[in-house]
Design a protein around this motif. Structure first.
Motif, short mmCIF file in Angstrom:
data_model
loop_
_atom_site.label_atom_id
_atom_site.label_comp_id
_atom_site.label_asym_id
_atom_site.label_seq_id
_atom_site.Cartn_x
_atom_site.Cartn_y
_atom_site.Cartn_z
N GLN A 140 -14.79 7.63 -6.99
CA GLN A 140 -14.72 7.42 -5.55
C GLN A 140 -15.17 6.00 -5.20
O GLN A 140 -14.55 5.31 -4.39
CB GLN A 140 -15.61 8.46 -4.86
CG GLN A 140 -15.54 8.44 -3.34
CD GLN A 140 -14.11 8.74 -2.86
OE1 GLN A 140 -13.51 9.73 -3.30
NE2 GLN A 140 -13.57 7.89 -2.00
N TYR A 141 -16.25 5.55 -5.86
CA TYR A 141 -16.80 4.22 -5.59
C TYR A 141 -15.75 3.14 -5.90
O TYR A 141 -15.52 2.23 -5.11
CB TYR A 141 -18.06 4.01 -6.45
CG TYR A 141 -18.54 2.58 -6.50
CD1 TYR A 141 -19.19 2.00 -5.40
CD2 TYR A 141 -18.34 1.81 -7.65
CE1 TYR A 141 -19.61 0.68 -5.46
CE2 TYR A 141 -18.76 0.49 -7.70
CZ TYR A 141 -19.39 -0.07 -6.60
OH TYR A 141 -19.78 -1.37 -6.65
N THR B 115 -0.05 8.30 2.93
CA THR B 115 -0.65 9.48 2.33
C THR B 115 0.29 9.99 1.26
O THR B 115 1.45 10.29 1.56
CB THR B 115 -0.83 10.59 3.38
OG1 THR B 115 -1.09 9.94 4.62
CG2 THR B 115 -1.91 11.53 3.00
N GLY C 18 0.82 -1.21 0.00
CA GLY C 18 0.00 0.00 0.00
C GLY C 18 0.84 1.24 0.00
O GLY C 18 2.06 1.18 -0.19
N ALA D 264 -12.54 3.49 -5.96
CA ALA D 264 -11.43 3.58 -5.00
C ALA D 264 -11.81 2.87 -3.71
O ALA D 264 -11.03 2.09 -3.15
CB ALA D 264 -11.09 5.04 -4.74
N ASP D 265 -13.06 3.10 -3.21
CA ASP D 265 -13.50 2.49 -1.97
C ASP D 265 -13.58 0.97 -2.10
O ASP D 265 -13.24 0.23 -1.18
CB ASP D 265 -14.88 3.03 -1.56
CG ASP D 265 -14.79 4.51 -1.19
OD1 ASP D 265 -13.65 4.97 -0.96
OD2 ASP D 265 -15.83 5.19 -1.16
N LEU D 266 -14.01 0.54 -3.29
CA LEU D 266 -14.19 -0.89 -3.55
C LEU D 266 -12.91 -1.67 -3.28
O LEU D 266 -12.92 -2.76 -2.73
CB LEU D 266 -14.61 -1.04 -5.02
CG LEU D 266 -15.32 -2.32 -5.43
CD1 LEU D 266 -16.67 -2.40 -4.72
CD2 LEU D 266 -15.55 -2.30 -6.94
N HIS D 267 -11.78 -1.10 -3.71
CA HIS D 267 -10.51 -1.81 -3.55
C HIS D 267 -9.69 -1.24 -2.41
O HIS D 267 -8.58 -1.67 -2.18
CB HIS D 267 -9.69 -1.72 -4.84
CG HIS D 267 -10.34 -2.40 -5.99
ND1 HIS D 267 -10.21 -3.74 -6.23
CD2 HIS D 267 -11.13 -1.92 -6.97
CE1 HIS D 267 -10.91 -4.05 -7.31
NE2 HIS D 267 -11.47 -2.97 -7.77
N ASP D 268 -10.26 -0.23 -1.74
CA ASP D 268 -9.54 0.45 -0.68
C ASP D 268 -8.18 0.97 -1.19
O ASP D 268 -7.15 0.78 -0.55
CB ASP D 268 -9.37 -0.50 0.52
CG ASP D 268 -9.00 0.29 1.77
OD1 ASP D 268 -9.28 1.51 1.79
OD2 ASP D 268 -8.43 -0.30 2.70
N TRP D 269 -8.22 1.53 -2.37
CA TRP D 269 -7.00 2.07 -2.97
C TRP D 269 -7.10 3.59 -3.02
O TRP D 269 -8.21 4.11 -3.10
CB TRP D 269 -6.82 1.56 -4.40
CG TRP D 269 -6.21 0.21 -4.47
CD1 TRP D 269 -5.58 -0.47 -3.48
CD2 TRP D 269 -6.21 -0.64 -5.62
NE1 TRP D 269 -5.17 -1.70 -3.93
CE2 TRP D 269 -5.54 -1.82 -5.24
CE3 TRP D 269 -6.70 -0.51 -6.91
CZ2 TRP D 269 -5.34 -2.88 -6.12
CZ3 TRP D 269 -6.50 -1.56 -7.79
CH2 TRP D 269 -5.83 -2.74 -7.39
N PRO D 270 -5.96 4.27 -3.01
CA PRO D 270 -6.04 5.71 -3.23
C PRO D 270 -6.61 5.98 -4.62
O PRO D 270 -6.31 5.24 -5.57
CB PRO D 270 -4.60 6.18 -3.13
CG PRO D 270 -3.74 4.97 -3.04
CD PRO D 270 -4.60 3.80 -2.78
N GLU D 271 -7.46 7.01 -4.71
CA GLU D 271 -8.16 7.30 -5.96
C GLU D 271 -7.25 7.35 -7.18
O GLU D 271 -7.56 6.81 -8.22
CB GLU D 271 -8.87 8.65 -5.85
CG GLU D 271 -10.32 8.56 -5.48
CD GLU D 271 -10.95 9.93 -5.49
OE1 GLU D 271 -10.92 10.57 -6.56
OE2 GLU D 271 -11.46 10.37 -4.45
#
Lengths: 81, 656
Positions: free
Chosen positions: B250-251, A19, A16, B253-260
Motif C-alpha cells: 500500500q505504501y 478504476t 494513468g 502504491a501511495d508513494l507513486h500514486d499508482w494503482p496497487e
C-alpha cells in the motif's frame, strides 16, 4: 481523455488508469502498455469494435476492446513534452 | 537423436534425466522450438495462445538425455487466464532442473520482462533469444554478450522456425541443470529495495525454504500480492508477516500514486527498459514495411471484412475442387475391386464382413482423405501466417452484438478444423462466462469431419454453392445460439485484449509437417475406428441387428426428418466419429452414388442434422474436462434441438 476517445493516428502518452474493470490494469500492463509510455492508435475495427494500439518503443501491437480502452487515460504526446 | 513420448507429466520420471521447461510469453515460439528439439509433437501457429496444454518429450543430444516440457505462453508469472495458470501451476508443482526462457527478440523489451521474473525464481535459466531474423528485419541489434553479463545466464540467439541455435540452447540448458547456477535477479529502485529488505528481515525463519523458493522471490511475490503464493500461506502464524507485506505494498502504491496492482509491474517494466537500452540498438525502420501496407487492406473496416469473406469462400472452394477430383480418382478402383470380389449376389457373414472392411478402407482413402488433406493445408496456412488474430480484431464488434467478446473467435475458427482443440482453446479466454459459452458453441461449428460430409454429400450432388450455403447457415445458427447462451450463462466478460503478431511466412517444411501431424492423427486414431465400425456394421447387418436400431430410431429418422429408415444406424454411430455417418451411409444405402437413392431435400436434411447434432465422443470428453458435466449436458440438449429444428425446416422448405 481515454484511449477510447482518442483519434486514430494520434501520438498519445499514457498518464494513468481509470478504476480498473475486472482487474484489467495489470493485464493491460502485462501486454506492454505502461503508464508513461507513448502509444499510437494505428487503426480502429468496424462496428465500434476494438482499436489497434502500437507502442513504438517496443514495437508491440495490441488489439484492445472499447471497454479496455476506456480504462486507459491518455493525453496528446506533444502536450506532455 | 532418440525420441520418446511421455504424455502426462511425471508419468515416467527418470531421476537422472533433467527436466527442462520451456517458458515464455504467448507466441514467442516455444512450441516451434520444442518441435525443433523433439520432432513435431506440439501444435504451432502464429497467434497468441496456440498452446494451452503441456507437451512433454524425451530428447538426447551428444549422448545427454533430458525431458523437455512445452508450457503454454504466459505474459507474467501472475496468471490471468486458464492457459497461463497451467504454466504457473506446473512450475510450482514440478521441480524443473532448468528453464529455457524463450524471449522474442523482435519485442525484446516486453518479452524480457518475463525472463526477469524467472530469474527471481532462482531456477537455473538459459535464455533462447528467439526470432532473431524478425528482430533484424525490424532493425533491432542485440549485444548478446552484454545481455549475458547483465543477466548472469547463458543467452543463445535462435531462429526456431529454421532450427538455428536450438541444439545449442538444449545443451546449455542441460549444463545449467547440472551446475544449478542461478542468474542475477533484477535490482529495483531504492523504495522497492527498502521494502524488500524490511520483508526479508521480518520473514518467519525457514518460510521460504518450506515453500521451496528463494527468500527474495518470496518477498517480491508478496509485494505483488501473488494469489498463487498467498494461497499457500493461509497458516495463521504467517499473518503478521503478510500484514506487513500488504502495508508495504500500500505504501509503495501511495508513494507513486499508482494503482496497487501495477506498482511492481511498472518497476519490472522500467528494469526491462533499462536492460533493453543497455544491450540493444534500434536502427530507424524508415518507410513502412510491406506487411503494414498489407494490414491497411486486411484490417480495413470494410475491405478487411470483404477479404475475409472472399478468402474463406475461396479456401473452401479450393478444398472442394481438389478433394472432388481426387475422390473421384480414388473411388473408382475401390468400386471395381468391390464388384470383382464381392458381387451383389454374394451373401453370408463373410460377404457382409468383407463389404464392411472394403467400405471402411474405401471410405477413409476415397472420401475422407481427399477432402481432409486440402482442408487441413489451408487451415494450417491461415494459422501460421498470422491471420487469426486479425480476424478476431475485425469481427470483435460483430461478436459483441451476439453477446460474445473478443478472442472467442479463435477457438471457434479452430473448431472448424477440429472441435477438440477448439474447446481446449477456450482456455485463452479470461472470463469463465466466455469459456462456457464458447465451449458450448464450438460443437456447432462444422469441423473438418463434418465439412467432409458437407462436401461429399451436398457439394458433390448440388454444387459447391449449395455447400457454401450450408456453411453460411452454420455461421448464422452459431451466432443465434451465442445470443441465446449469452442471455442464460451468468457472469461478466472483459473486453478484447490481444497481441497482434506480425505476419510470418512459414517455412514450407513446417507447414507440411504440421499437416502431416494432423493427417497422421486421422490415419492412426480415426481410420482404424472407421474400418472397425464398418466391419461391425457388416456383422450387425448379417445378424439383422441394424434393422432393430433403425426401427428404434424410425420415429426420428422417418417421422421427423423424412429420411429412409436405413440411415438410423449411421446417425447412431456418427457419435463415435463424425466421418462414420458418411462411410456408413454409403454402406447402409449400398452405393456411393447417394443422389440416386436420396432426394436433394433428404441429402440436405441429413447433412444439416449430422452437422448440428451431438458432437463426437472426443469432443464431449473435452467439453466435460473444460466446463463440467452440467454444461456439457446443456450443450448436448442445445445441439440436438438445433439439429432437429434446422433439419425439419430444411425438409419442409425443400418440399421433402
Amino acid at each position: 481523455m481515454t484511449l477510447a476517445d482518442a483519434a486514430v493516428g494520434r501520438r498519445l502518452k499514457v498518464i494513468g488508469r481509470n478504476t480498473p474493470r475486472h482487474g484489467s490494469g495489470a493485464t493491460i500492463a502485462g501486454l506492454g502498455i505502461h503508464v508513461g509510455e507513448e502509444v499510437i492508435i494505428v487503426r480502429a475495427a468496424p462496428f465500434s469494435g476494438p482499436i489497434l494500439v502500437e507502442v513504438p518503443s517496443s514495437g508491440v501491437r495490441v488489439a484492445m476492446g472499447r471497454g479496455m480502452a476506456e480504462a486507459v487515460v491518455v493525453e496528446p504526446a506533444d502536450a506532455a513534452a | 537423436m532418440r525420441r520418446h513420448d511421455a504424455h502426462g507429466a511425471g508419468s515416467n520420471d527418470t531421476p537422472n534425466e533433467p527436466l527442462i521447461a520451456l517458458v515464455g510469453q504467448p507466441n514467442c515460439g516455444k512450441s516451434t522450438l520444442f518441435n525443433a528439439l523433439a520432432g513435431f509433437k506440439a501444435n504451432t501457429g502464429n497467434f497468441p495462445g496456440t498452446s494451452v496444454a503441456i507437451t512433454q518429450s524425451r530428447v538426447a543430444f551428444a549422448g545427454l538425455h533430458a525431458r523437455i516440457v512445452d508450457l503454454p505462453g504466459t505474459y507474467s508469472l501472475t496468471p490471468r487466464d486458464g492457459a497461463e495458470e497451467v504454466t504457473r501451476r506446473y512450475l510450482s508443482e514440478h521441480h524443473a532442473d532448468a528453464v529455457i526462457a524463450v524471449v522474442d527478440a523482435s519485442v525484446l523489451s516486453r518479452s524480457v520482462e518475463l525472463a526477469l521474473e524467472l530469474l527471481e525464481t532462482g531456477l537455473p535459466i538459459v535464455i533462447a533469444l528467439n526470432m532473431m531474423d524478425e528482430a533484424r528485419r525490424k532493425g533491432i541489434i542485440v549485444d548478446v554478450a552484454a545481455l549475458e553479463a547483465r543477466l548472469g545466464v547463458p543467452v543463445v540467439p535462435t531462429v526456431a522456425t529454421r532450427g538455428e541455435g536450438v541444439v545449442a540452447v538444449a545443451l546449455k540448458a542441460m549444463a545449467a541443470a547440472k551446475s544449478r547456477r542461478p542468474g542475477i535477479p533484477p535490482v529495483y529502485d531504492r523504495d522497492i529495495e527498502a521494502a524488500l529488505a524490511s520483508l526479508l528481515e521480518a520473514a518467519p525463519p525457514r518460510l521460504a525454504e518450506t515453500l521451496g523458493v528463494p527468500p527474495r522471490f518470496l518477498a517480491v511475490r508478496l509485494l505483488e500480492a501473488d494469489p498463487f503464493l498467498l494461497a499457500r500461506l493461509t497458516d495463521d502464524t504467517n499473518r503478521p508477516f503478510l500484514e506487513l507485506a500488504a502495508a508495504q505494498r500500500q505504501y509503495l502504491a501511495d508513494l507513486h500514486d499508482w494503482p496497487e496492482e501495477s506498482v511492481f509491474g511498472s518497476h519490472r517494466h522500467a528494469a526491462a527498459m533499462d536492460l533493453f537500452e543497455a544491450v540493444a540498438t534500434v536502427r530507424s525502420r524508415g518507410r513502412r514495411s510491406k506487411r503494414e501496407r498489407l494490414d491497411d487492406v486486411l484490417m480495413h473496416p470494410f475491405w478487411g471484412l470483404v477479404f475475409a469473406a472472399l478468402a474463406l469462400a475461396g479456401l473452401f472452394l479450393i478444398a472442394f475442387v481438389v478433394g472432388d477430383r481426387v475422390a473421384g480418382l480414388v473411388q473408382m478402383p475401390f468400386e471395381a475391386l468391390g464388384r470383382a470380389l464381392l458381387p451383389a449376389t454374394a451373401t453370408g457373414l463373410w460377404a457382409d464382413v468383407g463389404r464392411g472392411l472394403l467400405d471402411g478402407i474405401a471410405g477413409g482413402a476415397g472420401i475422407v482423405l481427399p477432402y481432409l488433406v486440402p482442408l487441413l493445408l489451408v487451415m494450417s496456412l491461415m494459422e501460421d501466417v498470422g491471420y487469426l488474430p486479425r480476424a478476431a480484431f475485425l469481427v470483435d464488434g460483430l461478436l459483441h452484438r451476439v453477446g460474445l467478446h473478443g478472442k472467442s473467435v479463435i477457438p471457434l475458427i479452430l473448431g472448424y478444423g477440429c472441435n477438440v482443440p477448439g474447446i481446449l482453446g477456450t482456455r485463452i479466454l479470461e472470463s469463465p462466462r466466455d469459456r462456457v459459452i464458447t465451449a458450448l458453441l464450438v460443437p456447432l461449428t462444422a469441423c473438418s469431419a463434418r465439412t467432409v460430409i458437407i462436401l461429399a454429400l451436398v457439394a458433390a450432388t448440388m454444387g459447391p454453392l449449395a455447400a457454401l450455403g450450408v456453411y453460411v447457415l452454420n455461421i448464422v445458427v452459431t451466432a443465434l445460439a451465442a445470443r441465446l447462451l449469452s442471455a442464460i450463462v451468468p457472469g461478466t466478460a472483459p473486453g478484447l485484449l490481444m497481441d497482434i503478431p506480425p505476419y510470418r511466412i512459414p517455412p514450407v517444411m513446417a507447414v507440411l509437417r504440421k499437416v502431416w501431424f494432423r493427417v497422421r492423427e486421422f490415419l492412426v486414431n480415426a481410420w482404424p475406428v472407421l474400418i472397425a465400425a464398418s466391419i461391425f456394421l457388416g456383422i450387425l447387418t448379417y445378424l439383422g441387428v441394424d434393422t432393430w436400431v433403425n426401427q428404434a430410431l424410425r420415429p426420428v429418422t422417418v417421422g421427423v426428418l423424412g429420411l429412409p429408415e436405413a440411415v438410423g444406424v449411421t446417425l447412431f454411430f456418427g457419435i463415435l466419429r463424425k466421418e462414420l455417418s458418411l462411410v456408413m451411409l454409403f454402406q447402409a444405402l449400398g452405393t456411393t452414388d447417394v443422389a440416386s437413392v436420396l432426394t436433394a431435400a433428404q441429402l440436405l436434411t441429413f447433412t444439416l442434422f449430422v452437422t448440428f447434432y451431438v458432437p463426437c465422443v472426443s469432443t464431449l470428453a473435452a467439453q466435460v474436462r473444460e466446463v463440467g458435466w452440467r454444461w456439457t449436458l446443456v450443450g448436448v440438449g442445445l445441439n440436438t434441438s438445433i439439429a432437429l429444428g434446422v433439419a425439419v425446416i430444411a425438409r419442409f422448405a425443400m418440399g421433402g
